[in-house]
Design a protein around this motif. Structure first.
Motif, mmCIF file in Angstrom:
data_model
loop_
_atom_site.group_PDB
_atom_site.id
_atom_site.type_symbol
_atom_site.label_atom_id
_atom_site.label_comp_id
_atom_site.label_asym_id
_atom_site.label_seq_id
_atom_site.Cartn_x
_atom_site.Cartn_y
_atom_site.Cartn_z
ATOM 1 N N THR A 126 0.821 -1.216 0.000
ATOM 2 C CA THR A 126 0.000 0.000 0.000
ATOM 3 C C THR A 126 0.854 1.266 0.000
ATOM 4 O O THR A 126 0.339 2.354 -0.240
ATOM 5 C CB THR A 126 -0.910 0.065 1.249
ATOM 6 O OG1 THR A 126 -0.091 0.138 2.420
ATOM 7 C CG2 THR A 126 -1.813 -1.160 1.329
ATOM 8 N N CYS A 127 2.151 1.106 0.286
ATOM 9 C CA CYS A 127 3.072 2.246 0.436
ATOM 10 C C CYS A 127 2.634 3.114 1.618
ATOM 11 O O CYS A 127 2.864 4.340 1.613
ATOM 12 C CB CYS A 127 3.145 3.106 -0.824
ATOM 13 S SG CYS A 127 3.303 2.186 -2.358
ATOM 14 N N PHE A 128 1.989 2.510 2.586
ATOM 15 C CA PHE A 128 1.432 3.287 3.685
ATOM 16 C C PHE A 128 1.524 2.518 4.988
ATOM 17 O O PHE A 128 1.533 1.296 5.022
ATOM 18 C CB PHE A 128 -0.060 3.594 3.406
ATOM 19 C CG PHE A 128 -0.415 5.049 3.504
ATOM 20 C CD1 PHE A 128 -0.087 5.926 2.484
ATOM 21 C CD2 PHE A 128 -1.084 5.546 4.619
ATOM 22 C CE1 PHE A 128 -0.420 7.270 2.565
ATOM 23 C CE2 PHE A 128 -1.416 6.886 4.710
ATOM 24 C CZ PHE A 128 -1.085 7.753 3.684
ATOM 25 N N HIS A 129 1.570 3.285 6.034
ATOM 26 C CA HIS A 129 1.524 2.749 7.386
ATOM 27 C C HIS A 129 0.103 2.284 7.700
ATOM 28 O O HIS A 129 -0.859 2.826 7.175
ATOM 29 C CB HIS A 129 1.939 3.874 8.352
ATOM 30 C CG HIS A 129 2.406 3.412 9.686
ATOM 31 N ND1 HIS A 129 1.572 3.264 10.754
ATOM 32 C CD2 HIS A 129 3.646 3.075 10.116
ATOM 33 C CE1 HIS A 129 2.272 2.855 11.807
ATOM 34 N NE2 HIS A 129 3.534 2.730 11.451
ATOM 35 N N TYR A 130 -0.002 1.262 8.530
ATOM 36 C CA TYR A 130 -1.296 0.746 8.995
ATOM 37 C C TYR A 130 -2.171 1.877 9.543
ATOM 38 O O TYR A 130 -1.743 2.663 10.373
ATOM 39 C CB TYR A 130 -1.020 -0.268 10.097
ATOM 40 C CG TYR A 130 -2.190 -0.778 10.888
ATOM 41 C CD1 TYR A 130 -3.309 -1.330 10.262
ATOM 42 C CD2 TYR A 130 -2.156 -0.755 12.281
ATOM 43 C CE1 TYR A 130 -4.362 -1.827 11.008
ATOM 44 C CE2 TYR A 130 -3.204 -1.252 13.037
ATOM 45 C CZ TYR A 130 -4.312 -1.782 12.392
ATOM 46 O OH TYR A 130 -5.345 -2.279 13.145
ATOM 47 N N GLU A 131 -3.426 1.940 9.043
ATOM 48 C CA GLU A 131 -4.375 2.951 9.533
ATOM 49 C C GLU A 131 -5.715 2.287 9.802
ATOM 50 O O GLU A 131 -6.565 2.199 8.916
ATOM 51 C CB GLU A 131 -4.560 4.076 8.496
ATOM 52 C CG GLU A 131 -3.366 4.987 8.368
ATOM 53 C CD GLU A 131 -3.730 6.365 7.816
ATOM 54 O OE1 GLU A 131 -4.860 6.525 7.298
ATOM 55 O OE2 GLU A 131 -2.898 7.269 7.914
ATOM 56 N N PRO A 132 -5.938 1.824 11.031
ATOM 57 C CA PRO A 132 -7.161 1.074 11.338
ATOM 58 C C PRO A 132 -8.439 1.912 11.255
ATOM 59 O O PRO A 132 -9.530 1.359 11.228
ATOM 60 C CB PRO A 132 -6.929 0.590 12.776
ATOM 61 C CG PRO A 132 -5.931 1.538 13.359
ATOM 62 C CD PRO A 132 -5.045 1.935 12.210
#
Ligand code: ZN
Length: 335
Positions: free
Chosen positions: A218-224
């Motif tokens: 995702t090229c992104f940090h986990y975002e719940p």
């Protein structure tokens, strides 16, 4: 940022191809009766591009193609993208404020009601954000953490799903910011993780398959807390595929070359007026070396044949042929 075991390895592709073959035969003739539905697949460009900073205009990117428009670290909707049908999130009877596209309202309302009925009410922390708002947010993070680190948890302006008017950072109703701690472990966060997709909302930035917080997919940090609206039908497909939104849209819908930025030339989702299906002898026996991972995904431009997806036709024809061979062999044994 390490390179995890990639889902598009040759071995994975073979396994998936075999699974598709088996599933196709099992579904067989019955599927021939089902018409093709949903956003028409128009093919896609191939392997998921690696995370990198670019400003390639996404395609499709018109307001009507909201469900299949992808933004990521590479693809942008540009500075002028302002959805034409923004309405107050309060129209959905949900706690919080701000704006969201009207196409999401009915399912947002249904989801908010279901969450409240389940005893884990949700609210809106941050919905639509304009390009200019994202300029401010990203610059603040970049000034604080440096550009490279900010990239891993904040979208550059033009690259945010919030600018699509389809993403919401949810919170627990009356609970304040969901950012500290792990909102995914709260009652509302757990309820959303289990149920949001059934209302058309999909978690955009999940953990990696081995539990990591930063994803090279995702090229992104986990975002719940961050969910994007895809509509119930596409959300169910993405959920069923086990892929992230980024993978699924790149694989099935995105029509721009991730390196050159040029539109993919074969993209013509125009169905032939008088289709003449000519199934090749064994369409499923030679798995294509395509990287598409979704069971129903095809990297080929596909239209529909008499309202039925070509793979469905071919699968059905294949099963009929197998049944015929079996019948002939059975009769031979009886003689
Ligand atoms: Zn967000």
């Amino acid at each position: 940022m390490t390179t995890p075991d990639h889902p598009f390895s040759p071995r994975g592709a073979r396994l998936r191809a075999r699974r598709v073959l088996v599933a196709g035969l099992a579904l067989g003739v019955g599927l021939l009766a089902f018409p093709a539905t949903g956003p028409s697949r128009v093919g896609a460009v191939g392997p998921l591009p690696a995370c990198r900073v670019a400003d390639i205009q996404t395609l499709p990117g018109d307001y009507d193609s909201w469900s299949t428009t992808l933004v990521d670290r590479i693809l942008t909707v540009g500075e002028d993208y302002v959805p034409p049908d923004l309405v107050s999130v309060r129209d959905a009877g949900i706690a919080g404020g701000g704006y969201i596209r009207e196409v999401t309202i009915d399912d947002l309302a249904a989801m908010a009601k279901a969450a409240a009925d389940a005893g884990s009410p949700i609210g809106v922390w941050s919905p639509y954000r304009s390009y200019q708002e994202q300029v401010t947010i990203f610059n603040n993070y970049a000034n604080f953490d440096g550009f490279d680190d900010a990239l891993t948890y904040s979208a550059r302006p033009g690259h945010s799903e919030h600018q699509l008017g389809l993403a919401i950072d949810f919170m627990t109703a009356g609970g304040g910011s969901p950012l500290p701690g792990d909102w995914g472990t709260t009652p509302a966060g757990k309820w959303m993780a289990a149920n949001a997709w059934t209302f058309g909302w999909v978690l955009s930035y999940p953990r990696t398959k081995d539990g990591g917080f930063y994803s090279d997919i995702t090229c992104f940090h986990y975002e719940p807390w961050h969910y994007r609206y895809l509509g119930r039908e596409l959300a169910a497909k993405v959920h069923g595929s086990g892929l992230t939104i980024r993978e699924y849209l790149w694989n099935n819908f995105t029509m721009v070359d991730p390196i050159t930025g040029q539109p993919v030339p074969t993209a013509t989702p125009t169905p032939s007026p008088s289709p003449t299906p000519t199934p090749t002898p064994s369409p499923t026996a030679t798995p294509m070396p395509t990287p598409s991972a979704a069971p129903s995904a095809s990297a080929q431009p596909v239209g529909t044949w008499l309202g039925v997806d070509p793979p469905v036709v071919l699968g059905g024809v294949g099963l009929i042929m197998l049944a015929s061979i079996g019948f002939v062999a059975w009769r031979g044994l009886r003689r």
